[in-house]
Design a protein around this motif. Sequence first.
Motif, PDB file in Angstrom:
ATOM      1  N   GLU A   1       0.903  -1.042   0.131  1.00 46.45           N
ATOM      2  CA  GLU A   1       0.022   0.029   0.002  1.00 46.45           C
ATOM      3  C   GLU A   1       0.909   1.354  -0.054  1.00 46.45           C
ATOM      4  O   GLU A   1       0.536   1.977  -0.516  1.00 46.45           O
ATOM      5  CB  GLU A   1      -0.999  -0.135   1.176  1.00 46.45           C
ATOM      6  CG  GLU A   1      -1.740   1.150   1.409  1.00 46.45           C
ATOM      7  CD  GLU A   1      -2.678   1.193   2.452  1.00 46.45           C
ATOM      8  OE1 GLU A   1      -3.367   2.292   2.877  1.00 46.45           O
ATOM      9  OE2 GLU A   1      -2.937   0.070   3.045  1.00 46.45           O
TER      10      GLU A   1
ATOM     11  N   LYS B   1      -3.915  -3.622  -6.918  1.00 50.30           N
ATOM     12  CA  LYS B   1      -5.007  -3.144  -6.721  1.00 50.30           C
ATOM     13  C   LYS B   1      -5.756  -3.120  -5.572  1.00 50.30           C
ATOM     14  O   LYS B   1      -6.691  -2.361  -4.929  1.00 50.30           O
ATOM     15  CB  LYS B   1      -6.041  -3.312  -7.917  1.00 50.30           C
ATOM     16  CG  LYS B   1      -5.768  -2.498  -9.104  1.00 50.30           C
ATOM     17  CD  LYS B   1      -6.052  -0.918  -9.251  1.00 50.30           C
ATOM     18  CE  LYS B   1      -5.408  -0.361 -10.252  1.00 50.30           C
ATOM     19  NZ  LYS B   1      -6.444  -0.592 -11.277  1.00 50.30           N
TER      20      LYS B   1
ATOM     21  N   CYS C   1      -4.300  -0.509  -2.945  1.00 45.39           N
ATOM     22  CA  CYS C   1      -4.100   0.938  -3.607  1.00 45.39           C
ATOM     23  C   CYS C   1      -4.898   1.730  -2.720  1.00 45.39           C
ATOM     24  O   CYS C   1      -6.004   1.834  -2.311  1.00 45.39           O
ATOM     25  CB  CYS C   1      -4.554   1.075  -5.004  1.00 45.39           C
ATOM     26  SG  CYS C   1      -4.192   2.554  -5.710  1.00 45.39           S
ATOM     27  N   PRO C   2      -4.101   2.865  -2.336  1.00 43.64           N
ATOM     28  CA  PRO C   2      -4.800   3.845  -1.329  1.00 43.64           C
ATOM     29  C   PRO C   2      -5.957   4.420  -2.024  1.00 43.64           C
ATOM     30  O   PRO C   2      -5.790   4.986  -3.255  1.00 43.64           O
ATOM     31  CB  PRO C   2      -3.671   4.888  -1.167  1.00 43.64           C
ATOM     32  CG  PRO C   2      -2.347   4.226  -1.312  1.00 43.64           C
ATOM     33  CD  PRO C   2      -2.651   3.124  -2.532  1.00 43.64           C
ATOM     34  N   ALA C   3      -6.932   4.901  -1.086  1.00 44.41           N
ATOM     35  CA  ALA C   3      -8.089   5.401  -1.908  1.00 44.41           C
ATOM     36  C   ALA C   3      -7.829   6.691  -2.323  1.00 44.41           C
ATOM     37  O   ALA C   3      -8.296   7.259  -3.278  1.00 44.41           O
ATOM     38  CB  ALA C   3      -9.034   5.491  -0.771  1.00 44.41           C
ATOM     39  N   GLU C   4      -6.920   7.583  -1.612  1.00 40.33           N
ATOM     40  CA  GLU C   4      -6.594   8.766  -1.985  1.00 40.33           C
ATOM     41  C   GLU C   4      -5.288   9.105  -3.288  1.00 40.33           C
ATOM     42  O   GLU C   4      -5.093  10.086  -3.501  1.00 40.33           O
ATOM     43  CB  GLU C   4      -6.245   9.462  -0.922  1.00 40.33           C
ATOM     44  CG  GLU C   4      -5.084   9.289  -0.181  1.00 40.33           C
ATOM     45  CD  GLU C   4      -5.269   8.277   0.836  1.00 40.33           C
ATOM     46  OE1 GLU C   4      -4.500   8.400   1.956  1.00 40.33           O
ATOM     47  OE2 GLU C   4      -6.156   7.103   0.471  1.00 40.33           O
TER      48      GLU C   4
END
Length: 328
Positions: free
Chosen positions: A242, A262, A265-268
């Motif tokens: 991450e 995926k 994967c960081p939301a931001e």
Amino acid sequence: MASLPSKMRGIIQPNANSKDLSLTTLPTPTINPSLGEHLIQVKACAPCAGELLWPKNFPPPSPRELIPCPDVAGVIISGPTDSPFQAGDEVFARTNYTRPGNARDLTVGVTGELAHKPKALSWVAAAAVPVSAETAWQILFIHAGIAAEAEVDFETAKEAWKGKRVLVTAASGGVGMWVVQLAALLGAEVVGTCGAANVALVKALGAKEVLDYRSTNIREWAEDPAKKVDVVIDCIGRQSLEDAWWAVRNGGVVLSIFQPPKQVCPAEYKGTGVKDVFFVMEPVRRHLESIAKLIELGSCRGMVDSVWPLEQYEEAFKRMDGGHARVT
């Protein structure tokens, strides 16, 4: 050829839901030469982290004895008459998961996964190489998409990788140390993450920069655009993977051998054009033979954490389960 015993020693996992192992007596395996099978006297074998969970999470396609340790070094006893590996030849391999592993006195290997053991390596050192080195080879020559194709030669791959920046997580681990060495040989600029105790080792393997994962925040480190990398090669997954997303530049590659990138994967994260790759290595003879040549030239080396007799399998697997060992 001297007659073979009908029985042999072997370590077995009783069922897919158990992580217990036992040393027992097993029938000596038989081979089918028409399928490229060879009977091998095992000199050394190596376990793989987490492998006792594989039968539950990734059941073999056909029922089989759950014998651990997919990496092996040994001597050919018999095989196909037209095989490049004849009786007495010293070989090493990562054997296919569809068959029982190699924690036994005698095992089976097929032509397409075997390679000649480098003369410079002991049995123990040879058994510590295949899965880690072949995984690293397939990352760099195939799955990262930089060298483009499986059959590309080393010099062509060097042209493709020259000057690429690569971040390797767990760079002092079994796969990571091979990625660092091979990527450096290909001309990539390698950044590795590891614990403070292994910084000097990872630099010696060829990394230009080494980050202590306990004290370095990757997101903050990668805020400088010059720090961004073309390829992230993740060998540990979860939080490490991450965090590593922040290091890849737009249009780059995030590759993991632990889980699909995926998934974490960081939301931001707002990067664009990044390719994400997850794969499971396959034993390939030509890859291992190429690695053997590099070992013979002194260009690469493996590492052995500790050596245990077959009877002390419990201690060996306990050390492996600690997460910081390569056991043979």
